[in-house]
Design a protein around this motif. Structure first.
Motif, PDB file in Angstrom:
ATOM      1  N   LYS A   1      -5.853   4.197  -4.474  1.00 24.12           N
ATOM      2  CA  LYS A   1      -5.333   4.176  -2.984  1.00 24.12           C
ATOM      3  C   LYS A   1      -6.131   3.760  -1.879  1.00 24.12           C
TER       4      LYS A   1
ATOM      5  N   ASN B   1       0.807  -1.198  -0.140  1.00 23.96           N
ATOM      6  CA  ASN B   1      -0.043   0.100  -0.021  1.00 23.96           C
ATOM      7  C   ASN B   1       0.833   1.260   0.202  1.00 23.96           C
TER       8      ASN B   1
ATOM      9  N   ASP C   1       1.622   8.679  -6.361  1.00 24.15           N
ATOM     10  CA  ASP C   1       2.054  10.306  -5.997  1.00 24.15           C
ATOM     11  C   ASP C   1       3.095  10.777  -7.016  1.00 24.15           C
TER      12      ASP C   1
ATOM     13  N   GLU D   1       1.058   4.279  -2.999  1.00 18.88           N
ATOM     14  CA  GLU D   1       0.926   5.497  -2.680  1.00 18.88           C
ATOM     15  C   GLU D   1       1.950   6.452  -3.195  1.00 18.88           C
TER      16      GLU D   1
END
Length: 129
Positions: free
Chosen positions: A94, A71, A79, A75
């Motif tokens: 997400k 996770n 990003d 992320e």
């Protein structure tokens, strides 16, 4: 032939260690999972749980940690690609990966309750049951 230089085994482990440190430093939830894992294993040792039960706990803990690291990587990657700009699809991705962490945590908690519950019940006086 790849344009990237192949890494030696030492470099691979060094980079993996850097990833672990980065996750611990950057993500509060990873630190919470590590502290919880330490306390669960310590409690299992204090209660003198069987090796089988401790192994089951370690598997449940490692499942949560692996999903949390995936996770976190997802992320960071999203990003970076989207330059921290809002995208509905990135938000969905997400949220889904965070949902996977919650699901893994939920089932690990059930495993912990069952294993620790059976240990506690085993230690209660027979008159209660």
């Amino acid at each position: 032939m790849s344009k990237y230089k192949t890494q030696g085994m030492f470099s691979t482990f060094k980079n993996a260690g850097k990833g672990l440190r980065l996750s611990l430093k950057a993500e509060r939830n990873v630190r919470i999972h590590v502290v919880a894992a330490f306390l669960v294993i310590l409690t299992a040792i204090i209660l003198k749980m069987s090796l089988t039960k401790i192994c089951i706990l370690i598997l449940a803990i490692s499942n949560v940690m692996v999903v949390e690291f995936i996770n976190t990587g997802l992320e960071f990657g999203l990003d970076a690609v989207f330059h921290n700009k809002y995208s509905r699809l990135v938000g969905f991705a997400k949220d889904i990966s965070a949902g996977a962490v919650i699901l893994a945590s939920f089932f690990s908690a059930i495993i912990g309750i069952l294993l620790f519950g059976s240990e506690i019940i085993k230690r209660l006086p027979n008159q209660l049951f």
